[in-house]
Design a protein around this motif. Structure first.
Motif, short mmCIF file in Angstrom:
data_model
loop_
_atom_site.label_atom_id
_atom_site.label_comp_id
_atom_site.label_asym_id
_atom_site.label_seq_id
_atom_site.Cartn_x
_atom_site.Cartn_y
_atom_site.Cartn_z
N LEU A 169 0.82 -1.21 0.00
CA LEU A 169 0.00 0.00 0.00
C LEU A 169 0.86 1.27 0.00
CD1 LEU A 169 -2.92 -0.90 2.44
CD2 LEU A 169 -3.04 -0.58 -0.04
N VAL A 170 1.94 1.26 0.79
CA VAL A 170 2.83 2.43 0.83
C VAL A 170 3.45 2.68 -0.53
CG1 VAL A 170 5.03 3.27 1.75
CG2 VAL A 170 3.33 2.31 3.30
N CYS A 171 3.97 1.63 -1.15
CA CYS A 171 4.63 1.78 -2.44
C CYS A 171 3.65 2.20 -3.53
CB CYS A 171 5.31 0.46 -2.84
SG CYS A 171 6.66 -0.04 -1.75
N VAL A 172 2.51 1.52 -3.59
CA VAL A 172 1.53 1.82 -4.63
C VAL A 172 0.95 3.22 -4.43
CG1 VAL A 172 -0.72 1.18 -5.55
CG2 VAL A 172 0.98 -0.59 -5.09
N THR A 173 0.68 3.61 -3.17
CA THR A 173 0.13 4.94 -2.90
C THR A 173 1.09 6.04 -3.33
OG1 THR A 173 -1.16 4.10 -1.03
CG2 THR A 173 -0.77 6.47 -1.12
N ALA A 174 2.38 5.85 -3.01
CA ALA A 174 3.38 6.86 -3.39
C ALA A 174 3.50 6.97 -4.91
CB ALA A 174 4.73 6.52 -2.78
N LEU A 175 3.57 5.83 -5.59
CA LEU A 175 3.73 5.84 -7.04
C LEU A 175 2.49 6.38 -7.75
CD1 LEU A 175 5.56 2.43 -7.56
CD2 LEU A 175 6.54 4.72 -7.68
N LEU A 176 1.32 5.93 -7.29
CA LEU A 176 0.08 6.41 -7.92
C LEU A 176 -0.18 7.87 -7.58
CD1 LEU A 176 -2.40 3.40 -7.57
CD2 LEU A 176 -1.01 4.09 -9.54
N GLY A 177 0.26 8.31 -6.39
CA GLY A 177 0.13 9.73 -6.05
C GLY A 177 0.94 10.60 -6.99
N CYS A 178 2.18 10.17 -7.29
CA CYS A 178 3.01 10.90 -8.26
C CYS A 178 2.35 10.89 -9.64
CB CYS A 178 4.40 10.27 -8.34
SG CYS A 178 5.40 10.48 -6.86
N LEU A 179 1.84 9.72 -10.04
CA LEU A 179 1.21 9.61 -11.36
C LEU A 179 -0.03 10.49 -11.44
CD1 LEU A 179 1.07 8.28 -14.14
CD2 LEU A 179 -0.22 6.40 -13.09
N PHE A 180 -0.82 10.53 -10.38
CA PHE A 180 -2.02 11.37 -10.37
C PHE A 180 -1.67 12.85 -10.56
CE2 PHE A 180 -4.82 14.14 -7.85
CZ PHE A 180 -6.01 13.98 -8.55
N LEU A 181 -0.63 13.32 -9.86
CA LEU A 181 -0.24 14.72 -9.99
C LEU A 181 0.33 15.02 -11.37
CD1 LEU A 181 1.39 15.29 -6.47
CD2 LEU A 181 -0.84 16.10 -7.30
N ILE A 182 1.02 14.04 -11.97
CA ILE A 182 1.52 14.22 -13.34
C ILE A 182 0.36 14.34 -14.31
CG2 ILE A 182 2.77 13.11 -15.22
CD1 ILE A 182 4.62 11.86 -13.09
N ILE A 183 -0.62 13.44 -14.17
CA ILE A 183 -1.79 13.48 -15.04
C ILE A 183 -2.55 14.78 -14.86
CG2 ILE A 183 -4.04 12.41 -15.51
CD1 ILE A 183 -2.78 9.72 -14.82
N LEU A 184 -2.69 15.22 -13.61
CA LEU A 184 -3.38 16.49 -13.34
C LEU A 184 -2.66 17.66 -13.99
CD1 LEU A 184 -5.77 17.74 -11.75
CD2 LEU A 184 -4.19 18.05 -9.82
N SER A 185 -1.34 17.65 -13.94
CA SER A 185 -0.57 18.70 -14.60
C SER A 185 -0.85 18.73 -16.10
CB SER A 185 0.94 18.49 -14.36
OG SER A 185 1.26 18.57 -12.99
N TYR A 186 -0.90 17.54 -16.71
CA TYR A 186 -1.11 17.49 -18.15
C TYR A 186 -2.55 17.80 -18.55
CZ TYR A 186 3.53 16.15 -19.55
OH TYR A 186 4.88 16.17 -19.81
N VAL A 187 -3.48 17.61 -17.65
CA VAL A 187 -4.86 18.05 -17.93
C VAL A 187 -4.88 19.57 -18.13
CG1 VAL A 187 -7.16 18.33 -16.94
CG2 VAL A 187 -5.99 16.12 -16.78
#
Length: 282
Positions: A169-187
């Protein structure tokens, strides 16, 4: 491939250092990304090459813990750097008038420092949690490195299942959190690009994001195949092969993508080679 990864990233770092036109936040982050990829490769690949050539494949407890710590540290640092590179593109395209204020040299250095600190904290936390467990039975790791999921399968005790779930959960949350912010930036980036009236302007603006976006797709694409695949859908050999591909192939592709897809960097590399090998003609 190992040598090309090192030389390719060193070439990018050297070019950015020599070319004053590349002394901008975007290339500072790229230089930091190259450093993290070199260190990630050095932490894992040499040991893998030694084991491939050796008939006695063993690793000490301390060496295994060190390898896990460094691989997690540089892996998470890589993800954090990709996230702030997305933020850099967002500020450059969506808030160009405030770019020099929001991305000052001091702020950029602080962001890079936070990425390294965050990666180190994540690496230390996961390593301490895993090696706090009790290991019993077989000491054979079904992997070419001290991979966290392979090690967790060797652990025993009542808390093993909860620790395993917590680490994932820690690893996936950190990685998906980064991915979410990247996707949000590109939106926001795509929305800003679509408001540009000329086709040439839209193409020129989006071209500054292509190399970063490609690396994000490669990095998270391989990571998702390893960590988010259905349980039991692949054999042990195929799991190891995918992990090898992620560990070796991703850092190998990164300098190629940035060198070929980033026109400014490609021209700077060509100028650097020209000055080095044809100094009299320049």
């Amino acid at each position: 491939m190992y040598l090309f990864t090192l030389l390719g990233n060193l070439l990018i770092m050297g070019t950015i250092w020599r070319e004053h036109s590349l002394h901008t936040p975007m290339y500072l982050f790229l230089c930091a990304l190259s450093i993290s990829e070199i260190l990630f490769t050095v932490a894992v690949t040499p040991r893998m090459l030694v084991d491939m050539l050796s008939t006695h494949r063993s690793i000490t407890f301390v060496a295994c813990a060190s390898q896990m710590f460094f691989s997690f540290t540089f892996g998470f640092t890589h993800s954090f750097l990709l996230m702030i590179m997305g933020y850099d593109r967002y500020v450059a395209i969506c808030q160009p008038l405030r770019y020099n204020v929001l991305m000052s040299p001091r702020d950029c250095a602080r962001l890079v420092s936070c990425c390294w600190a965050g990666g180190s904290v994540m690496g230390m936390m996961v390593t301490l949690i895993v090696f706090h467990l009790t290991f019993c039975g077989s000491k054979e790791i079904h992997h070419f490195v001290c991979h966290v999921l392979s090690l967790l399968k060797l652990a025993c005790g009542k808390e093993t299942a909860s620790v395993t779930m917590g680490v994932i959960l820690v690893c996936v949350t950190a990685l998906l959190g980064c991915l979410f912010l990247i996707i949000l930036s590109y939106v926001f980036i795509v929305a800003a690009i679509l408001r540009i009236p000329s086709t040439e302007g839209r193409h020129k603006t989006f071209s500054t994001c292509v190399s970063h976006l490609t690396i994000v797709v490669v990095h998270y694409g391989f990571a998702s195949l390893i960590y988010l695949k259905p349980k039991g859908s692949h054999s042990m050999d195929s799991n190891t092969l995918m992990a090898t591909t992620y560990t070796v192939f991703t850092p190998f592709l990164s300098p190629i993508i940035f060198s070929l897809r980033n026109k400014e960097l490609k021209n700077a590399i060509q100028r650097s080679f020209h000055r080095t090998f044809h100094p009299l003609s320049s």
